[in-house]
Scaffold this motif. Structure first.
Motif, PDB file in Angstrom:
ATOM      1  N   LEU A 163       0.889  -1.062  -0.102  1.00 36.13           N
ATOM      2  CA  LEU A 163       0.167  -0.072  -0.008  1.00 36.13           C
ATOM      3  C   LEU A 163       0.715   1.193  -0.188  1.00 36.13           C
ATOM      4  CD1 LEU A 163      -2.588  -0.775   2.794  1.00 36.13           C
ATOM      5  CD2 LEU A 163      -3.096  -0.606   0.398  1.00 36.13           C
ATOM      6  N   GLN A 164       0.298   2.230  -0.477  1.00 35.07           N
ATOM      7  CA  GLN A 164       1.018   3.561  -0.567  1.00 35.07           C
ATOM      8  C   GLN A 164       2.557   3.769  -1.026  1.00 35.07           C
ATOM      9  OE1 GLN A 164      -1.092   3.956   3.752  1.00 35.07           O
ATOM     10  NE2 GLN A 164       0.633   5.288   3.730  1.00 35.07           N
ATOM     11  N   ARG A 165       2.658   2.728  -1.916  1.00 35.79           N
ATOM     12  CA  ARG A 165       3.876   2.781  -2.497  1.00 35.79           C
ATOM     13  C   ARG A 165       4.236   3.670  -3.438  1.00 35.79           C
ATOM     14  NH1 ARG A 165       5.389  -3.746  -3.640  1.00 35.79           N
ATOM     15  NH2 ARG A 165       5.463  -4.322  -1.608  1.00 35.79           N
ATOM     16  N   ASP A 166       3.479   4.435  -4.217  1.00 35.74           N
ATOM     17  CA  ASP A 166       3.488   5.434  -4.934  1.00 35.74           C
ATOM     18  C   ASP A 166       3.398   7.058  -4.410  1.00 35.74           C
ATOM     19  OD1 ASP A 166       0.992   5.320  -4.463  1.00 35.74           O
ATOM     20  OD2 ASP A 166       0.014   5.268  -6.708  1.00 35.74           O
ATOM     21  N   THR A 167       3.656   6.876  -3.209  1.00 34.30           N
ATOM     22  CA  THR A 167       3.487   8.570  -2.591  1.00 34.30           C
ATOM     23  C   THR A 167       4.903   9.209  -2.998  1.00 34.30           C
ATOM     24  OG1 THR A 167       4.102   7.480  -0.408  1.00 34.30           O
ATOM     25  CG2 THR A 167       1.911   7.852  -0.691  1.00 34.30           C
ATOM     26  N   GLY A 168       4.782  10.456  -2.691  1.00 30.63           N
ATOM     27  CA  GLY A 168       6.060  11.342  -3.122  1.00 30.63           C
ATOM     28  C   GLY A 168       7.097  11.068  -1.964  1.00 30.63           C
ATOM     29  N   ASP A 169       8.016  11.856  -2.078  1.00 30.35           N
ATOM     30  CA  ASP A 169       9.268  11.782  -0.750  1.00 30.35           C
ATOM     31  C   ASP A 169       8.715  12.308   0.402  1.00 30.35           C
ATOM     32  OD1 ASP A 169      10.764  11.242  -3.065  1.00 30.35           O
ATOM     33  OD2 ASP A 169      11.736  12.812  -3.251  1.00 30.35           O
ATOM     34  N   ALA A 170       9.049  11.497   1.441  1.00 33.32           N
ATOM     35  CA  ALA A 170       8.641  11.624   2.696  1.00 33.32           C
ATOM     36  C   ALA A 170      10.018  12.183   3.355  1.00 33.32           C
ATOM     37  CB  ALA A 170       8.220  10.166   3.405  1.00 33.32           C
ATOM     38  N   VAL A 171       9.818  12.842   4.764  1.00 40.83           N
ATOM     39  CA  VAL A 171      10.976  13.193   5.590  1.00 40.83           C
ATOM     40  C   VAL A 171      10.765  12.649   6.850  1.00 40.83           C
ATOM     41  CG1 VAL A 171      11.246  15.261   4.363  1.00 40.83           C
ATOM     42  CG2 VAL A 171       9.601  15.381   6.179  1.00 40.83           C
ATOM     43  N   SER A 172      11.999  12.535   7.582  1.00 40.27           N
ATOM     44  CA  SER A 172      12.179  11.808   8.769  1.00 40.27           C
ATOM     45  C   SER A 172      11.540  12.935   9.806  1.00 40.27           C
ATOM     46  CB  SER A 172      13.611  11.704   9.228  1.00 40.27           C
ATOM     47  OG  SER A 172      14.040  10.652   8.367  1.00 40.27           O
ATOM     48  N   SER A 173      10.909  12.129  11.049  1.00 42.91           N
ATOM     49  CA  SER A 173      10.444  13.142  12.065  1.00 42.91           C
ATOM     50  C   SER A 173      11.404  13.976  12.799  1.00 42.91           C
ATOM     51  CB  SER A 173       9.694  12.111  13.229  1.00 42.91           C
ATOM     52  OG  SER A 173      10.770  11.399  13.870  1.00 42.91           O
ATOM     53  N   SER A 174      10.785  14.817  13.254  1.00 41.46           N
ATOM     54  CA  SER A 174      11.557  15.760  14.290  1.00 41.46           C
ATOM     55  C   SER A 174      11.974  14.825  15.675  1.00 41.46           C
ATOM     56  CB  SER A 174      10.684  17.095  14.920  1.00 41.46           C
ATOM     57  OG  SER A 174      10.575  17.818  13.841  1.00 41.46           O
ATOM     58  N   ILE A 175      12.970  15.035  16.324  1.00 37.44           N
ATOM     59  CA  ILE A 175      13.313  14.308  17.528  1.00 37.44           C
ATOM     60  C   ILE A 175      13.441  15.116  18.452  1.00 37.44           C
ATOM     61  CG2 ILE A 175      14.503  12.406  18.617  1.00 37.44           C
ATOM     62  CD1 ILE A 175      15.171  11.093  15.953  1.00 37.44           C
ATOM     63  N   ILE A 176      12.676  15.082  19.602  1.00 41.89           N
ATOM     64  CA  ILE A 176      12.794  15.905  20.931  1.00 41.89           C
ATOM     65  C   ILE A 176      13.288  14.891  22.019  1.00 41.89           C
ATOM     66  CG2 ILE A 176      12.019  17.604  22.340  1.00 41.89           C
ATOM     67  CD1 ILE A 176      10.447  18.675  19.838  1.00 41.89           C
ATOM     68  N   LYS A 177      14.165  15.569  22.781  1.00 39.97           N
ATOM     69  CA  LYS A 177      14.529  14.717  24.058  1.00 39.97           C
ATOM     70  C   LYS A 177      13.875  15.617  25.219  1.00 39.97           C
ATOM     71  CE  LYS A 177      18.047  12.128  26.620  1.00 39.97           C
ATOM     72  NZ  LYS A 177      19.237  11.581  26.737  1.00 39.97           N
ATOM     73  N   LEU A 178      12.974  14.888  26.127  1.00 43.06           N
ATOM     74  CA  LEU A 178      12.346  15.431  27.395  1.00 43.06           C
ATOM     75  C   LEU A 178      12.845  14.527  28.338  1.00 43.06           C
ATOM     76  CD1 LEU A 178       8.691  16.319  26.409  1.00 43.06           C
ATOM     77  CD2 LEU A 178      10.396  17.787  26.404  1.00 43.06           C
ATOM     78  N   SER A 179      13.386  15.206  29.218  1.00 34.39           N
ATOM     79  CA  SER A 179      14.037  14.562  30.593  1.00 34.39           C
ATOM     80  C   SER A 179      12.984  14.867  31.822  1.00 34.39           C
ATOM     81  CB  SER A 179      15.374  14.896  30.936  1.00 34.39           C
ATOM     82  OG  SER A 179      16.404  14.443  29.929  1.00 34.39           O
TER      83      SER A 179
END
Length: 189
Positions: A163-179
């Protein structure tokens, strides 16, 4: 049975047996497995040729599942999730109920509440968190769409979602560290 339901069922069958899947997420295509199964997590590290000291991201299907696998969720986390304008992964202190080799050496775990419809259905049907790491060998470029996933990855998993193989370019998520002490650190924008 429609294609969407068939794909969910095929993934569930593989995940329940400790296998690996390649699947579309709310960011880039990911390699996934049962986040509570130590052997399955080990297979992901082997496939990616990555040391297990470099932690993986874990996806949950809803806030309740997030609360089950983190000892204490800082109030700031809810604000970040509500205000984020793109998928955001948060690194939490003191995760629980997941495979020990999924937890980083500093006793943290990167977790994202999935926003993609397929991911949410899959995780909620599985009733457990699922590992999500980009579908590439460590050190190689993150594939921005399905066509850029290399053969060793596709051949190295037990199931590839159709499924969803023909979608456009994706980007990685933001990553935030919460201590838990209130420290906030942006790891990836």
């Amino acid at each position: 049975m429609n294609a969407f339901t068939q794909e969910i069922n095929s993934c569930l069958e593989v995940l329940e047996k400790g296998g690996l899947i390649v699947y579309p997420t709310d960011t880039v295509w990911g390699i996934g497995c049962d986040a509570t199964n130590k052997e399955a997590v080990e297979k992901v590290y082997r496939l990616k040729q990555r040391p297990d000291s470099k932690a993986l991201i874990c996806l949950v299907g809803n806030d309740a599942m997030l609360e089950r696998i983190v000892e204490k969720i800082p109030e700031t986390a809810w604000d970040i999730m509500d205000l984020a304008n793109k998928p955001t992964t948060i690194v939490y202190d003191k995760p629980k109920g997941v495979a020990p080799n999924l937890i980083a050496e500093d006793n943290t775990l990167a977790i994202r509440v999935a926003s993609d419809k397929f991911c949410r259905y899959l995780i909620n049907a599985f009733k457990k968190p699922i590992v999500s790491t980009s579908a590439n060998i460590a050190g190689e470029p993150t594939p921005s769409n399905f066509s850029k996933i290399t053969l060793p990855i596709l051949k190295g998993v037990d199931y590839v979602v159709n499924l969803q193989r023909d979608t456009g370019d994706a980007v990685s998520s933001s990553i935030i560290k919460l201590s838990n002490d209130g420290t906030v650190k942006v790891i990836r924008e």
